[in-house]
Enzyme design. Structure first.
Site, PDB file in Angstrom:
ATOM      1  CD  GLU A   1     -24.568-111.845-131.271  1.00  0.00           C
ATOM      2  OE1 GLU A   1     -23.988-111.490-132.476  1.00  0.00           O
ATOM      3  OE2 GLU A   1     -25.633-111.318-130.819  1.00  0.00           O
TER       4      GLU A   1
ATOM      5  CG  HIS B   1     -31.172-114.495-131.896  1.00  0.00           C
ATOM      6  ND1 HIS B   1     -32.353-114.261-131.616  1.00  0.00           N
ATOM      7  CD2 HIS B   1     -30.571-113.269-131.836  1.00  0.00           C
ATOM      8  CE1 HIS B   1     -32.679-113.091-131.279  1.00  0.00           C
ATOM      9  NE2 HIS B   1     -31.662-112.327-131.452  1.00  0.00           N
TER      10      HIS B   1
ATOM     11  CD  GLU C   1     -28.157-110.187-128.412  1.00  0.00           C
ATOM     12  OE1 GLU C   1     -27.301-109.794-129.378  1.00  0.00           O
ATOM     13  OE2 GLU C   1     -29.431-110.490-128.864  1.00  0.00           O
TER      14      GLU C   1
ATOM     15  CD  GLU D   1     -25.198-105.880-133.231  1.00  0.00           C
ATOM     16  OE1 GLU D   1     -25.345-105.699-131.862  1.00  0.00           O
ATOM     17  OE2 GLU D   1     -25.699-106.729-133.779  1.00  0.00           O
TER      18      GLU D   1
ATOM     19  NE  ARG E   1     -26.441-110.285-137.462  1.00  0.00           N
ATOM     20  CZ  ARG E   1     -27.573-110.260-136.814  1.00  0.00           C
ATOM     21  NH1 ARG E   1     -27.251-110.344-135.579  1.00  0.00           N
ATOM     22  NH2 ARG E   1     -28.819-110.115-137.464  1.00  0.00           N
TER      23      ARG E   1
ATOM     24  CG  ASP F   1     -27.057-113.640-133.153  1.00  0.00           C
ATOM     25  OD1 ASP F   1     -27.160-114.445-132.288  1.00  0.00           O
ATOM     26  OD2 ASP F   1     -27.441-112.303-132.787  1.00  0.00           O
TER      27      ASP F   1
ATOM     28  NE  ARG G   1     -23.249-109.515-129.526  1.00  0.00           N
ATOM     29  CZ  ARG G   1     -23.483-108.454-130.265  1.00  0.00           C
ATOM     30  NH1 ARG G   1     -22.705-107.491-130.201  1.00  0.00           N
ATOM     31  NH2 ARG G   1     -24.645-108.348-130.861  1.00  0.00           N
TER      32      ARG G   1
ATOM     33  CD1 TRP H   1     -37.345-115.596-133.122  1.00  0.00           C
ATOM     34  CD2 TRP H   1     -36.750-113.997-131.811  1.00  0.00           C
ATOM     35  NE1 TRP H   1     -37.223-114.253-133.999  1.00  0.00           N
ATOM     36  CE2 TRP H   1     -36.727-113.436-132.947  1.00  0.00           C
ATOM     37  CE3 TRP H   1     -35.988-113.340-130.739  1.00  0.00           C
ATOM     38  CZ2 TRP H   1     -36.286-112.221-133.243  1.00  0.00           C
ATOM     39  CZ3 TRP H   1     -35.601-112.181-131.059  1.00  0.00           C
ATOM     40  CH2 TRP H   1     -35.642-111.273-132.202  1.00  0.00           C
TER      41      TRP H   1
ATOM     42  CE1 TYR I   1     -32.185-111.472-134.557  1.00  0.00           C
ATOM     43  CE2 TYR I   1     -30.536-112.738-135.431  1.00  0.00           C
ATOM     44  CZ  TYR I   1     -30.871-111.513-134.853  1.00  0.00           C
ATOM     45  OH  TYR I   1     -30.222-110.290-134.484  1.00  0.00           O
TER      46      TYR I   1
HETATM   47  O1  EZ4 Z   1     -32.177-109.603-131.547  1.00  0.00           O
HETATM   48  O2  EZ4 Z   1     -31.639-106.204-130.431  1.00  0.00           O
HETATM   49  O3  EZ4 Z   1     -26.978-109.485-132.425  1.00  0.00           O
HETATM   50  N1  EZ4 Z   1     -28.141-108.695-132.487  1.00  0.00           N
HETATM   51  C1  EZ4 Z   1     -29.123-109.202-131.899  1.00  0.00           C
HETATM   52  C2  EZ4 Z   1     -30.644-108.232-132.120  1.00  0.00           C
HETATM   53  C3  EZ4 Z   1     -31.608-108.445-130.922  1.00  0.00           C
HETATM   54  C4  EZ4 Z   1     -32.438-107.443-130.800  1.00  0.00           C
HETATM   55  C5  EZ4 Z   1     -33.475-107.705-129.617  1.00  0.00           C
HETATM   56  O4  EZ4 Z   1     -34.103-106.464-129.435  1.00  0.00           O
HETATM   57  O5  EZ4 Z   1     -29.380-110.239-131.518  1.00  0.00           O
HETATM   58  O6  EZ4 Z   1     -31.048-108.584-133.390  1.00  0.00           O
HETATM   59 CO    CO Z   2     -27.290-111.108-131.089  1.00  0.00          CO
END
Ligand code: EZ4
Ligand code: CO
Length: 412
Positions: A246, A222, A272, A349, A147, A220, A293, A412, A159
């Site tokens: 992702e 996010h 996730e 992962e 990643r 990601d 996920r 975020w 992030y």
């Molecule tokens: O932000 O697990 O793909 N992984 C992620 C993680 C999440 C954290 C949040 O607790 O997006 O890094």
């Molecule tokens: Co993620």
């Protein structure tokens, strides 16, 4: 065989973990992970106040019945706290069943469908040279898929990038390398979508030029984009042949992915922060994603996540189980057993826990030639060292949050 004891163990070796430890009248111990990053004590209270009193005296063999009982008798359904608590119970019961049968859990799920699990790690760097070093380090450790996250021009912190400053603020204690930080208040980060959308394709172009076309690359987003922004990103990344993109849009709105899908062939992964099969109902049926996920820990345990993945398999959608360090070694082991057994495994992962965590949780999985294997010990193959665990009491920690330049709170 009946449950005679249920303890909720909170420990914070490199970060906070919530573990349910069940014991039977035959002396068999089962472990389940109920860690919900940044909201750990809500799951502890849910378990201690409402679930543990229901478990004592129950038949440890009745996994499905216990799942249905906890889910339906609560009346209030779904949600991360409830589903993490149910996951902890479910996972611990699978551990007990494996130990009672003297088989690893994956054998109870149908046996191995493969030799090992392809895993991806998190490479990151604020700038390209650090990113390239990080990718090379991951390759040297054996990772066969990576990643990629970088800084964005004009943004202070973002992030996915390990920030040394926060480690120093923690007196040199590395709080694993995930975004939550110990402290009384969450860290504030900044965000600028236009700058991000311009920058990311240039990063992937540079990575492909440096590392060639073979290496599977993931990214990601996010949850930070609108549907049309997500569509644009997917399209602009097509030349770089991503393994997946992702969480391009906020997870609450499943229909957003219809629009993204109309515009891009970049494979999509999501879920996730989903908790149940109902969160996936539309996006699996309409084939709007390529990878699920969800983690065992946040989706009601092995029992419920297997149902999600069996549903997904009808549509050629594969697993991509969430495996950051906030999934405990118990949760990670549970998903390795599940991933080894199902036919539609995609990728796992795998971020690696810190040394102290590995002392608290004695594990038996292997990591060889880029492949994970849960091992062949009966049950999940993880033991909790209670003396080690007791050395590390809970410490408050929060995930960060974002604000735009004008002060607006952003995803975020
Ligand atoms: O932000 O697990 O793909 N992984 C992620 C993680 C999440 C954290 C949040 O607790 O997006 O890094
Ligand atoms: Co993620």
């Amino acid at each position: 065989m009946h449950l005679v004891k249920a303890d909720v163990v909170v420990t914070s070796p490199d970060r906070n973990f919530v573990t349910l430890r069940l014991e039977t009248d035959e002396g068999i111990v089962g472990l389940g992970d109920g860690t919900l990053n940044g909201r750990e004590l809500a799951v502890v209270a849910y378990l201690q106040e409402h679930v543990v009193p229901l478990l004592i005296g129950r038949d440890a063999a009745r996994i499905e019945d216990t799942w249905q009982f906890l889910y339906r008798s609560a009346y209030w359904r779904r949600g991360p706290v409830t589903m993490a608590a149910i996951a902890a119970v479910d996972t611990a019961l699978w551990d007990i069943k494996g130990k009672a049968a003297e088989m690893p859990v994956y054998q109870l799920l149908g046996g191995a469908s493969r030799n090992g699990l392809l895993a991806y790690g998190h490479a990151s760097g604020k700038e390209l040279p650090e990113l390239f070093d990080s990718i090379r380090e991951h390759q040297a450790q054996g990772y066969k898929a990576i990643r990629v996250q970088t800084g964005v021009p004009g943004l202070k912190s973002i992030y996915g990038i390990a920030s040394n400053a926060t480690y120093e603020a923690n007196e040199g204690v590395r709080y694993d390398h995930e975004p939550a930080q110990r402290g009384d208040l969450p860290n504030e980060e900044d965000w600028d979508t236009r700058s991000y959308l311009r920058h990311v394709p240039t990063v992937f172009e540079a990575v492909r030029n440096e590392f060639g076309p073979e290496l599977p690359l993931l990214h990601d987003a996010h949850h930070r984009l609108t549907p049309i922004q997500a569509a644009k990103l997917g399209k602009s990344l097509e030349p770089y042949d991503l393994f997946w993109l992702e969480d391009v849009t906020p997870a609450e709105n499943q229909e957003a992915l219809r629009l993204v899908r109309q515009h891009t062939t970049t494979p999509l992964a999501i879920g996730e922060i989903f908790n149940t099969v109902w969160d996936y109902q539309l996006i699996i049926r309409e084939q709007l994603i390529d990878y699920v996920r969800s983690a065992v820990t946040h989706t009601g345990g092995i029992t419920h996540l297997k149902k999600v993945l069996d549903y997904a398999s009808q549509y050629q959608i594969k697993s991509g189980m969430h495996g950051p360090t906030d999934i405990s070694p118990v949760g990670l082991a549970a998903q390795m057993h599940l991933g080894l057994a199902i036919h539609n495994f995609g990728i796992q992962e795998y971020m690696q826990h810190g040394e102290r965590t590995d002392q608290v949780f004695e594990q038996s999985f292997t990591w060889q030639d880029g492949l994970l294997h849960p091992g062949d010990k009966p049950g999940l193959g993880v033991d909790l060292n209670l003396e080690e665990a007791a050395k590390y009491p809970y410490q408050r920690a929060y995930l960060p949050f974002n604000r735009l330049a004008d002060g607006t709170v952003h995803d975020w």
